[in-house]
Scaffold this motif. Sequence first.
Motif, PDB file in Angstrom:
ATOM      1  N   GLU A   1      10.472  -6.087   8.256  1.00 47.70           N
ATOM      2  CA  GLU A   1      10.209  -7.110   7.257  1.00 47.70           C
ATOM      3  C   GLU A   1      11.516  -7.774   6.852  1.00 47.70           C
ATOM      4  O   GLU A   1      12.603  -7.222   7.039  1.00 47.70           O
TER       5      GLU A   1
ATOM      6  N   SER B   1       7.686  -6.921  -1.605  1.00 41.31           N
ATOM      7  CA  SER B   1       6.592  -6.019  -1.245  1.00 41.31           C
ATOM      8  C   SER B   1       5.833  -6.696  -0.111  1.00 41.31           C
ATOM      9  O   SER B   1       6.265  -7.735   0.405  1.00 41.31           O
ATOM     10  N   TYR B   2       4.702  -6.132   0.264  1.00 43.86           N
ATOM     11  CA  TYR B   2       3.965  -6.665   1.408  1.00 43.86           C
ATOM     12  C   TYR B   2       3.552  -8.116   1.163  1.00 43.86           C
ATOM     13  O   TYR B   2       2.739  -8.394   0.294  1.00 43.86           O
TER      14      TYR B   2
ATOM     15  N   ILE C   1      -4.264  -2.822   1.642  1.00 45.87           N
ATOM     16  CA  ILE C   1      -3.586  -1.566   1.312  1.00 45.87           C
ATOM     17  C   ILE C   1      -4.457  -0.842   0.307  1.00 45.87           C
ATOM     18  O   ILE C   1      -4.699  -1.336  -0.801  1.00 45.87           O
TER      19      ILE C   1
ATOM     20  N   ASN D   1      -4.582   2.471  11.089  1.00 45.92           N
ATOM     21  CA  ASN D   1      -4.062   2.625   9.730  1.00 45.92           C
ATOM     22  C   ASN D   1      -2.606   3.063   9.764  1.00 45.92           C
ATOM     23  O   ASN D   1      -2.162   3.722  10.697  1.00 45.92           O
ATOM     24  N   TYR D   2      -1.888   2.689   8.721  1.00 46.54           N
ATOM     25  CA  TYR D   2      -0.451   2.946   8.661  1.00 46.54           C
ATOM     26  C   TYR D   2      -0.079   3.404   7.253  1.00 46.54           C
ATOM     27  O   TYR D   2      -0.357   2.705   6.273  1.00 46.54           O
TER      28      TYR D   2
ATOM     29  N   GLU E   1       1.897   3.993   3.875  1.00 43.72           N
ATOM     30  CA  GLU E   1       2.910   3.284   3.112  1.00 43.72           C
ATOM     31  C   GLU E   1       3.785   4.299   2.369  1.00 43.72           C
ATOM     32  O   GLU E   1       3.402   5.456   2.176  1.00 43.72           O
ATOM     33  N   ILE E   2       4.950   3.838   1.933  1.00 43.05           N
ATOM     34  CA  ILE E   2       5.901   4.720   1.251  1.00 43.05           C
ATOM     35  C   ILE E   2       5.311   5.320  -0.023  1.00 43.05           C
ATOM     36  O   ILE E   2       5.549   6.471  -0.359  1.00 43.05           O
ATOM     37  N   ASN E   3       4.503   4.540  -0.730  1.00 41.61           N
ATOM     38  CA  ASN E   3       3.969   4.975  -2.023  1.00 41.61           C
ATOM     39  C   ASN E   3       2.711   5.832  -1.928  1.00 41.61           C
ATOM     40  O   ASN E   3       2.030   6.071  -2.928  1.00 41.61           O
TER      41      ASN E   3
ATOM     42  N   LYS F   1      -2.237   1.359   4.648  1.00 38.35           N
ATOM     43  CA  LYS F   1      -2.508  -0.006   5.091  1.00 38.35           C
ATOM     44  C   LYS F   1      -3.447   0.061   6.287  1.00 38.35           C
ATOM     45  O   LYS F   1      -3.227   0.845   7.210  1.00 38.35           O
TER      46      LYS F   1
END
Length: 352
Positions: free
Chosen positions: A135, A164-165, A242, A259-260, A262-264, A268
Amino acid sequence: MCKKKYFSNQSLKDLNTFAIDVTAKKVIFVKTIVSLINISKICKLSNIPYIILGEGSNILFLENYAGIVIINRIRGIKIIEKKNTWLLHVFSGEKWHNLVKLTLNLGIFGLENLALIPGCIGSAAIQNIGAYGLEFKDICQYVDVLCLKNNITTRINKKFCKFSYRNSIFKNQYNHEHAVIAVGIKLSKKWRPIIFSTLKKYIKQKNITPYSMFNIVCKIRKKKIPDPKKTGNAGSFFKNPIITKEKAQKLLKLYHVPNYPEINGLIKISAGWLIEHYKFKNLQVGDAGIHKKQKLVLINKKNATPQEIIKLAKIIHICILKKFNVFLEPEIDFIGSIGKVKSSDIFKLKNN
């Protein structure tokens, strides 16, 4: 001041990648910051609405624009070499893909995953563009923003940009009466490939180079996303949703959705997969349709109206919500007669 180009009631069809045939009262191309300041001042004194665009690549005009469209052509690239890094200062009117090609040709690597993303540098910061595991925030050092109320340019460090995204502080707090003027990019001299999951089948780890990565990304994007010069589109119309881990687990018990994590702790999921597996049968509204090779892309087949594209998007939105209980949020910006319109005001739906 640069030599300005004025047009009266000009069609904006060639100035937005969706190729929507709407008009603006005037279109003005600016090449300097001074020109931008002067034009915005005239607009404010005359109470005329204005909007600043680059390539018009992530927008949908909803109707004729009642003011002035300012096209940013403020260009320039400065490169400083450090011991371990390259520092780039790039003005916001430069085309993003041109920067990717330039750096590659100069032996400056790190932008290859973001090849062929349409739009200008300013949009890259505003949208926090991203593709294949990289990104804009990952390579950003700072963003220079001009306040058109007092004509003061402020340098905002990356950590305060609220990236952010597909979002940033520039879409919110610095949206009105501000303009992104330039960005700072930092690239390491030690190149390491970012091999995102969807790239793995195209890559042989031992032979990967920045040049081959660039070629692979370009090949994939050309195959999946239509050339806006031939078929009107704004790239991905919807964001990849997300969702919470709990909601994702319920969904994944029923469907094999890519699916992926996320850090939090959120997940996603692929919006394109959801649209594809709803299995719409030749869904089309007027000249507005879904691109066959990338379901996230809505296309203007010939002379689609904004209303046709919105109607198509609403049908997709409602169908996905009903079948998968997943809320699809538009990625693009909507522009009405005097400025931006919130997507929530268009879709009249809330994410419950």
